[in-house]
Design an enzyme around this catalytic site. Structure first.
Site, PDB file in Angstrom:
ATOM      1  N   SER A 127       9.046   7.166  48.369  1.00 30.05           N
ATOM      2  CA  SER A 127       9.559   6.757  49.669  1.00 30.05           C
ATOM      3  C   SER A 127       8.831   7.521  50.765  1.00 30.05           C
ATOM      4  CB  SER A 127      11.064   7.022  49.749  1.00 30.05           C
ATOM      5  OG  SER A 127      11.576   6.660  51.005  1.00 30.05           O
ATOM      6  N   GLY A 128       8.282   6.790  51.740  1.00 30.61           N
ATOM      7  CA  GLY A 128       7.533   7.413  52.813  1.00 30.61           C
ATOM      8  C   GLY A 128       6.047   7.510  52.566  1.00 30.61           C
ATOM      9  N   THR A 132       5.098  -0.046  52.954  1.00 30.52           N
ATOM     10  CA  THR A 132       5.388  -1.176  53.835  1.00 30.52           C
ATOM     11  C   THR A 132       4.223  -1.457  54.767  1.00 30.52           C
ATOM     12  OG1 THR A 132       7.773  -0.728  53.746  1.00 30.52           O
ATOM     13  CG2 THR A 132       6.967  -2.044  55.590  1.00 30.52           C
ATOM     14  N   ASN A 181      11.462   8.949  55.447  1.00 28.79           N
ATOM     15  CA  ASN A 181      10.661   7.878  56.052  1.00 28.79           C
ATOM     16  C   ASN A 181      11.439   7.276  57.215  1.00 28.79           C
ATOM     17  OD1 ASN A 181       8.955   5.789  56.641  1.00 28.79           O
ATOM     18  ND2 ASN A 181       9.126   4.767  54.675  1.00 28.79           N
ATOM     19  N   SER A 184      11.848   3.062  56.342  1.00 26.93           N
ATOM     20  CA  SER A 184      11.891   2.868  54.896  1.00 26.93           C
ATOM     21  C   SER A 184      12.464   1.498  54.556  1.00 26.93           C
ATOM     22  CB  SER A 184      12.751   3.959  54.252  1.00 26.93           C
ATOM     23  OG  SER A 184      12.878   3.728  52.865  1.00 26.93           O
ATOM     24  N   SER A 185      11.776   0.785  53.672  1.00 25.47           N
ATOM     25  CA  SER A 185      12.305  -0.496  53.182  1.00 25.47           C
ATOM     26  C   SER A 185      13.482  -0.214  52.252  1.00 25.47           C
ATOM     27  CB  SER A 185      11.218  -1.270  52.433  1.00 25.47           C
ATOM     28  OG  SER A 185      10.178  -1.639  53.295  1.00 25.47           O
ATOM     29  N   GLY A 404      10.331   3.154  47.088  1.00 25.07           N
ATOM     30  CA  GLY A 404       9.735   4.262  46.363  1.00 25.07           C
ATOM     31  C   GLY A 404      10.751   5.055  45.554  1.00 25.07           C
ATOM     32  N   GLU A 406      13.177   7.885  44.420  1.00 21.05           N
ATOM     33  CA  GLU A 406      14.064   8.675  45.268  1.00 21.05           C
ATOM     34  C   GLU A 406      14.828   9.711  44.460  1.00 21.05           C
ATOM     35  OE1 GLU A 406      15.030   5.423  48.820  1.00 21.05           O
ATOM     36  OE2 GLU A 406      16.602   5.968  47.394  1.00 21.05           O
TER      37      GLU A 406
END
Length: 1060
Positions: A127-128, A132, A181, A184-185, A404, A406
């Site tokens: 994540s981050g 995206t 992020n 973040s999606s 991502g 986590e």
């Protein structure tokens, strides 16, 4: 100063392909990635895999220039046989262009079109890490380079708009700020674009899964809810605020619970406007847009409904909180009964906690279903447009943007599902890059030393296996056996999980928690709420409540028919996620997060090294270094490279081994660079593969040029005949004609533009040239300068030569655009009524151009036709013998007007000029009558510049003759015209004289006085020479010839080797 991002300084900036590292260790890999990101180089290859490091800032190499640079740069369509077709572009890019996500996107697109095979790219990482943004870059690139659809251009462009324009809408409702992020999606998105065989988008479809619904009611501390909530509370208009009851974010419970209302780098007001514009692009009706915003507001207001306990029953603490939400649940209705029996209805009171959970369940259900509706609305918009296309869809290209990995302080069911998906994607990566490749070498009998690696299949089996039961199987079983019971279900799940998985070394059970040792690290999962989240069911009375509304939009979100007698096993979330993961098979792009601070060039070596280790990058590099960059079946290899030899083209009918050896010997490839397996051929290094591809491209290019020339001549024959008729109409009755000009053949391209890479580079890929020829440009003193003039569909371009001021060609004469005139800036064109070749382009915003060209009638006709199409009005063409024009204002000379005056002079065999101050006098002999028309049976053909004559004839000076223009003296009488147009004027002199005689013959007198005109005298014989040696032109403005060719010398500016 321009940003130079393609540096090859490996010492300072690291290697572009990690396969080239001198020593393969985790430290070396991490250090190389650090060097590159510190130099603002975010992309690095590992053979066919692209590694992207998040720079946390905007970089300058994502412009139209880079799109044009990478478009078609990897023209060779390669295939690994392992589903890695997409990233084979990396090899050529690593040696010719810097690593870039555009190279990946272009290879994917080109492979789809050429091989007619569907393509998919999976973007994964923590994540981050920038997944995206990478997905958006790929989508933008595909939209930019894909076809325009021909007759369906408008529909195709609208589909592209939806593909790109849907991003702000989906990000507003599906993205949020997390601790790692800011954008973040919080859902998985698979975007599939359908294409025709020509590469034009024909529609698309978005599949979404695993939206993080829990964020709607409880965003984590220091995080934000979904962007849309903050966009509405900050960006809504005064009217919307009044209608929807919008207040500042901290007013709403669902937003103030996290204590975070802003996100760095995100302007909620601007993005709210972008979101509403995106709704319009996706063709959402105004009524639907209003309904969506009303639901978002209703969810916020529902979160403000608080409860107090009175007599063991939950009651609303403030009845005014019910004003905006039109629905409220204080107690739920339970219906009992059976088949054929009367039903009974009971009011079951709730305590405060139960009432809050029910409120939150309804909020999550509304938001989730609304999000699904939005995705479907985008799909419907594309499907509606695609229905209007005649061409059927044959190919598709998919982009998967997945959340991502986590690890939080408290990890629940959502983190479990997210990490499972990443675990599954890691398995796909291992299967494609490490396991399958080594197995293929062994199966094909290729000499190979196995490389050890960690295979995470054991972790995937721990989660999804049925026998022995894994975590998902145990969870589904508990949900089914205790579907009507909530209390104690999570504890039951933990107990059964310990019994089933305690022997697995990657599992560790605790009292109310369990630990899974993932490929990316160990994660402790809190079992509280696992079973309820996995059920993903909504109380039936809440469904009844939503179906009872008077608003059709809300009723459509809850279309299900509630069957009290239904005993089927409900589908769980984990079951859905597992099935979706099974379908994701493709190639892979890796993203790396350099730090936790989200700041540029802040490098956390330990964190990056941890990611390098669990991503198996080191093992991947070792396999790539020791392995083969290309492999393919015998049949496909022979089909692709058969054109390299006459013996194998068009098909090889002998043994495949012999055909392959024949091809390899034809390019003199080292035997150590390739091996033949049992069913496939393997090529070791990219350079060897490039050798084959380059030779193949040259063969195809040569044949394609022959076909193109023949086809263009055939296709353009009718066009130029019609153009010649139009040209006659343009000047009919207005201008005297020359015999040569009257009956010549129109060709349009007199510079061999299509074979001139220098001119093509100056003009640009997207400009179509309709006319190209040499012209003479006259300055304020009427001194001639040679130019190359090109008429495109939008502008007039004049190309000349100038000294390069910098770079490797400093001091050398190079071609450059001297002036580019858009059609909209051209006011008119002026020519005389005499048979001369001068014309003036009037540019009122700047200055006029005085030009001379022997094909000026064709030039003006083409210009008039394209001008009408581009500007929407006819081009003004003035026929006057006194032409006034403006001159350029310089530092030392003022602007103002000058004039050209024409005088008919029978004694002037060639046009002659006299410059006196600001007036230039041009004397021209009379030509053919103004009402002359071309004779189709007397067509004059002429050679195009750059051709040669092997048996006498004439040669037209090409661009080389313009490098050193003649310096015409300004005096009382000057034969400048004769010198400038040398050979042609000599040839046309007789035609002009014949035209005068023809005019006199038609000029009156008695019939007896008229005599038949004599035949025109022969053209002046020009000197010739014979070539002693073969010469192949190496520049666009040179002449190719063979030994023995007879070359006519038409101008002193042409230098030819000849025997003395």
């Amino acid at each position: 100063m321009s940003f130079q991002w393609s540096s090859k300084n490996h010492v300072q900036n690291g290697v572009e392909d990690l396969v080239l590292l001198s020593k393969v260790t985790d430290d070396q890999i991490t250090d190389n990635l650090k060097k590159r990101i510190q130099a603002d180089l975010m992309f690095t290859y590992i053979g066919p895999t692209l590694v992207a490091v998040n720079p946390y800032k905007k970089l300058p190499y994502f412009t139209e220039k880079e799109i044009e640079q990478y478009h078609g740069a990897v023209s060779s369509m390669l295939s690994t046989g392992l589903g890695l077709q997409l990233f084979m572009s990396s090899f050529q890019a690593a040696y010719e262009l810097p690593p870039h996500i555009y190279a990946v996107a272009d290879k994917m697109f080109q492979s789809m079109i050429t091989d007619e095979e569907n393509q998919c790219v999976i973007i994964s990482g923590e994540s981050g890490a920038g997944k995206t943004e990478s997905a958006k870059l790929i989508m933008n690139y595909i939209a930019a380079v894909s076809g325009k659809g021909g007759a369906n251009n408008n529909i195709v462009e609208e589909i592209k708009r939806i593909i790109i324009g849907s991003n702000p809408l989906l990000e507003s409702f599906g993205n949020a700020k997390t601790l790692r992020n800011n954008n973040s999606s919080r859902f998985g998105k698979y975007f599939e674009i359908n294409f025709s065989k020509s590469g034009a988008p024909m529609g698309g479809k978005i599949s979404n899964f695993l939206l993080e619904k829990s964020r709607v009611v409880f965003p984590g501390q220091g995080e934000r809810n979904f962007h849309i909530f903050y966009q509405m509370t900050k960006g809504a208009s005064s009217y919307e605020q009044e209608q929807l009851g919008m207040m500042e974010p901290k007013y709403f419970h669902y937003l103030n619970v996290s204590g975070e209302y802003n996100a760095e780098g995100i302007n909620d007001v601007e993005e709210y406007a972008d979101m509403k514009k995106s709704m319009e692009i996706c063709q959402m009706s105004p009524a639907d847009q209003t309904s969506v915003l009303e639901l978002v507001a209703a969810i916020l207001h529902m979160g403000n409904i608080a409860f107090i306990e009175e007599g063991n029953n939950a009651q609303v603490s403030d009845p005014q909180a019910l004003a905006f939400p039109a629905y409220l649940l204080v107690s739920r209705i339970v219906t009992t009964g059976g088949f054929g029996r009367r039903t009974s209805q009971y009011d079951v009171p709730m305590n405060v906690e139960q009432a809050q959970n029910t409120r939150d369940a309804l909020s999550k259900a509304i938001y989730s279903r609304m999000f699904d509706w939005i995705v479907q609305a985008v799909n419907t918009a594309m499907a509606t447009l695609a229905a209007g296309l005649r061409e059927t869809t044959t190919l598709c290209l998919g982009v998967l943007d997945i959340f991502g990995f986590e690890i939080f302080e408290k990890n629940g069911f959502e983190q479990f599902c997210i990490n499972y998906v990443n675990e599954r994607l890691q398995q796909i990566f291992i299967e494609l890059t490490l396991k399958s490749e080594q197995e293929e070498y062994q199966n094909e009998g290729i000499q190979w030393t196995p490389i050890d690696y960690f295979n995470n299949k054991v972790v995937v089996d721990l989660i999804e296996s049925k026998k022995p039961p894994g975590v998902m199987a145990v969870l589904d079983d508990v949900c089914f056996t205790m579907h009507a019971v909530s209390e104690g279900a999570d504890q039951k799940f933990v107990q059964k999980l310990d019994m089933a998985c305690s022997q697995n070394k990657h599992y560790q059970g605790l009292q109310t928690q369990f630990i899974i040792h993932h490929y990316a690290g160990s994660v402790t999962y809190d079992c509280d709420g696992f079973t309820e989240a996995n059920k993903d069911t909504l109380f039936k009375d809440l469904v009844y409540l939503m179906q009872s509304t008077t608003k059709p939009f809300i009723r459509n979100l809850f279309p299900e028919e509630v069957d009290e007698s239904d005993r089927k096993r409900p589908t769980t979330v984990s079951h859905k996620i597992k099935n979706q993961c099974q379908e994701l098979v493709a190639t892979l792009m890796r993203c790396i997060k350099p730090n936790e601070t989200k700041r540029p060039k802040d490098w956390d070596s330990k964190r990056v090294e941890h990611q390098v280790r669990y991503l198996n990058l080191k093992e991947n590099i070792k396999v790539r270094r020791a392995g083969f960059c290309y492999r393919n079946t015998f049949e496909k290899f022979l089909k692709r490279f058969a054109i390299l030899t006459k013996e194998t083209w068009p098909a090889w009918h002998g043994h495949p081994h012999e055909g392959i050896k024949h091809i390899m010997q034809s390019v003199d490839m080292d035997s150590k660079e390739w091996q033949i397996g049992r069913s496939k051929i393997f090529i070791k290094s990219p350079e060897s593969l490039f050798l084959l591809e380059e030779q193949r491209d040259r063969k195809y290019h040569g044949y394609a040029k022959v076909i193109q020339r023949a086809y263009r001549r055939w296709k353009s024959r009718k066009y130029f005949l019609e153009l010649r008729k139009k040209a006659a109409d343009v000047v009919y009755g207005k201008k005297e004609r020359k015999r040569f000009s009257l009956n010549r053949e129109f060709l349009g391209d007199y510079l061999n533009y299509l074979d001139n890479p220098i001119l093509k580079a100056l003009v640009g890929k997207n400009e179509k040239v309709c006319f190209a020829d040499n012209v003479t440009k006259y300055d304020r003193k009427f001194k001639p300068t040679q130019r190359e003039l090109l008429v495109t569909e939008t502008c007039v371009i004049m190309v000349g030569v100038e000294k390069e001021k910098s770079g490797p060609n400093k001091g050398k004469l190079v071609k450059a655009i001297k002036r580019k005139i858009p059609f909209a800036e051209i006011q008119a064109v002026s020519v005389s009524t005499k048979p001369d070749d001068i014309f003036v382009l009037h540019i009122p915003t700047e200055f006029d151009n005085v030009l001379e060209n022997i094909f000026k009638t064709e030039l003006i006709t083409v210009l008039s036709e394209k001008y009408q199409l581009a500007v929407g009005r006819p081009l003004t063409v003035n026929f006057v013998d006194n032409i006034k024009y403006t001159v350029k204002k310089t530092t030392w000379q003022s602007g103002g007007f000058q004039e050209i005056k024409y005088i008919t002079d029978p004694a002037a065999k060639f046009p002659q000029l006299k410059v006196s101050g600001k007036v230039t006098e041009v004397r021209v002999a009379a030509g053919l009558p103004k009402d002359s028309r071309p004779n189709a049976g007397n067509m004059v053909r002429q050679n195009v510049g750059g051709s040669r004559s092997t048996g006498g004839g004439s040669y037209r000076p090409g661009p080389a003759a313009a490098v050193a223009p003649a310096q015409a003296p300004v005096g009382s009488s000057s034969p400048a015209f004769a010198r400038v147009n040398g050979g042609f004027q000599a040839q046309l002199g007789a035609a002009v004289a014949g035209g005068v005689a023809q005019a006199k013959a038609n000029g009156g007198g008695s019939p007896a006085a008229k005599k038949r005109p004599p035949p025109p005298p022969p053209a002046k014989k020009l000197p010739t020479c014979r070539a002693l040696y073969d010469y192949e032109a190496s520049e666009a403005d040179e002449l190719s010839f063979k030994a023995g060719d007879i070359i006519t010398i038409t101008s002193k500016g042409i230098y030819v080797l000849f025997a003395r």
